[in-house]
Design a protein around this motif. Structure first.
Motif, mmCIF file in Angstrom:
data_model
loop_
_atom_site.group_PDB
_atom_site.id
_atom_site.type_symbol
_atom_site.label_atom_id
_atom_site.label_comp_id
_atom_site.label_asym_id
_atom_site.label_seq_id
_atom_site.Cartn_x
_atom_site.Cartn_y
_atom_site.Cartn_z
ATOM 1 N N TYR A 160 29.552 77.511 56.765
ATOM 2 C CA TYR A 160 29.832 78.289 55.542
ATOM 3 C C TYR A 160 31.419 78.312 55.244
ATOM 4 N N ASP A 166 31.105 82.707 60.727
ATOM 5 C CA ASP A 166 31.855 83.961 60.606
ATOM 6 C C ASP A 166 31.229 85.073 61.004
ATOM 7 N N HIS A 212 31.234 88.143 58.558
ATOM 8 C CA HIS A 212 30.553 88.191 57.116
ATOM 9 C C HIS A 212 29.346 87.442 57.108
ATOM 10 N N LEU A 213 28.720 86.836 58.310
ATOM 11 C CA LEU A 213 27.648 86.088 58.272
ATOM 12 C C LEU A 213 26.313 86.929 57.640
ATOM 13 N N ARG A 252 26.285 86.894 54.014
ATOM 14 C CA ARG A 252 26.030 85.446 53.633
ATOM 15 C C ARG A 252 24.764 85.115 53.646
ATOM 16 N N ASP A 290 22.943 86.555 50.578
ATOM 17 C CA ASP A 290 23.200 86.005 49.064
ATOM 18 C C ASP A 290 23.323 84.580 49.089
ATOM 19 N N THR A 291 23.049 83.961 50.061
ATOM 20 C CA THR A 291 22.994 82.417 49.994
ATOM 21 C C THR A 291 22.121 81.659 50.994
ATOM 22 N N ALA A 307 23.922 79.153 54.022
ATOM 23 C CA ALA A 307 24.374 79.744 55.373
ATOM 24 C C ALA A 307 22.972 79.579 56.359
#
Length: 322
Positions: free
Chosen positions: A13, A128, A131-132, A135, A138-139, A142
């Motif tokens: 990502y 990451d 922040h995974l 992610r 919200d996506t 990823a």
């Protein structure tokens, strides 16, 4: 095929550290030369400018969100690279951070010239660690990048505690239970742990990890992408399997991100390896069954909305009559 060029697909990502890893690969003193293909999203590319000024040939594909465009562009670039085969040892394809890596992976299934000249070495996903989890909430991209991965570089380990790292790894395993994980900071994994892994090769995986296609059901409910796997004892009827898989991929191929299987066919001493990326499937014999080993067929599905009972019944129905 010894003259095939190994191709590493590098995905992850936005901001995970893909370009940092790519620059390390291009600058470290490993004695190899790579051609690099950068697949960017949008009409104006900037990733090309972020890649170090190395001797390698760098090609850029824009508007990478469109599957057919990606495959067509990649086939064209690879075909041109084949004319200069002697100038490099491998190819690295870096996808856009917003990309589902499937169209890139499918390229190595659908085009006969590409299949003959290249070999998909591994899909490497840079994650990451900090922040995974956000992610994943919200996506979907990823999740898909993790689901497709043969190897995951869990990056930015300097930004998380051990407890946080363990939780991130747990979430990754819920999506792709059998993926290999390597922790890193600033994408500092040893290059030979990323390049030249032959990780897309089921035979190599099974030699290193015999339980890779485990007979246990994996089913997690805290993620949109899950994995289920099954094992059967009787030989698989090739015609039944092909009919079932053709129908299944036609109906559910969009939700089936990766499918891998080792099949025992009747009166056949070799193992048959089956792989699919979405609706694009491929398979071949990979070598003999080891003497004394049970000839059990195993299959794993990674995807969305997997109907475990239905998939189990379908696979079991492909066995020869008992």
């Amino acid at each position: 095929m010894p003259d095939q060029i190994p191709v590493t697909v590098l995905t992850g990502y936005l901001g995970a550290g893909k370009t940092t890893l790519l620059n390390r690969i291009l600058t470290e003193n490993h004695g190899k030369k790579f051609a690099v293909v950068i697949n960017e999203f949008g009409e104006l590319g900037v990733d090309n400018d972020l890649v170090v000024d190395a001797d390698e040939e760098v090609f850029e594909m824009n508007n990478g969100c469109i599957c057919c465009t990606v495959r067509g562009d990649l086939i064209r670039i690879l075909s041109n690279l084949m004319k200069r085969r002697e100038k490099f040892d491998g190819i690295i394809v870096e996808t856009t951070g917003l990309a589902d890596p499937a169209p890139v992976a499918q390229t190595f299934f659908v085009d006969e010239d590409v299949k003959r000249a290249t070999k998909l070495d591994a899909i490497v996903t840079v994650v990451d660690a900090k922040h995974l989890l956000a992610r994943l909430n919200d996506t979907k991209e990823a999740e898909e990048q993790i689901a497709f991965a043969d190897l995951i570089l869990l990056n930015k380990m300097d930004l998380v505690s051990e407890a946080e790292a363990v939780e991130v790894e747990r979430r990754i395993r819920a999506i792709n239970p059998m993926v290999e994980l390597i922790r890193s900071t600033k994408s500092d994994a040893p290059i030979d742990s990323v390049i030249g892994r032959d990780a897309f090769n089921l035979e190599r995986i099974l030699v290193r990890e015999p339980d890779f296609l485990s007979g246990e059901d994996h089913h997690e409910h805290d993620s949109d992408v899950n994995s289920v796997s099954f094992e059967v004892s009787r030989p698989i009827d090739p015609e039944k399997f092909n009919t079932w898989m053709t129908d299944l991929l036609a109906a559910k191929g969009q939700d089936l991100l990766r499918t891998k299987g080792i099949l025992a066919y009747p009166d056949e001493d070799r193992r048959f390896a089956f792989q699919a990326v979405h609706m694009i499937a491929d398979g071949d014999y990979i070598g003999p069954w080891k003497e004394g080993d049970p000839r059990k067929s195993k299959i794993v599905f990674i995807g969305r909305d997997l109907n475990r009972p239905q998939l189990r019944r379908g696979f079991e129905s492909c066995q020869v009559a008992g």
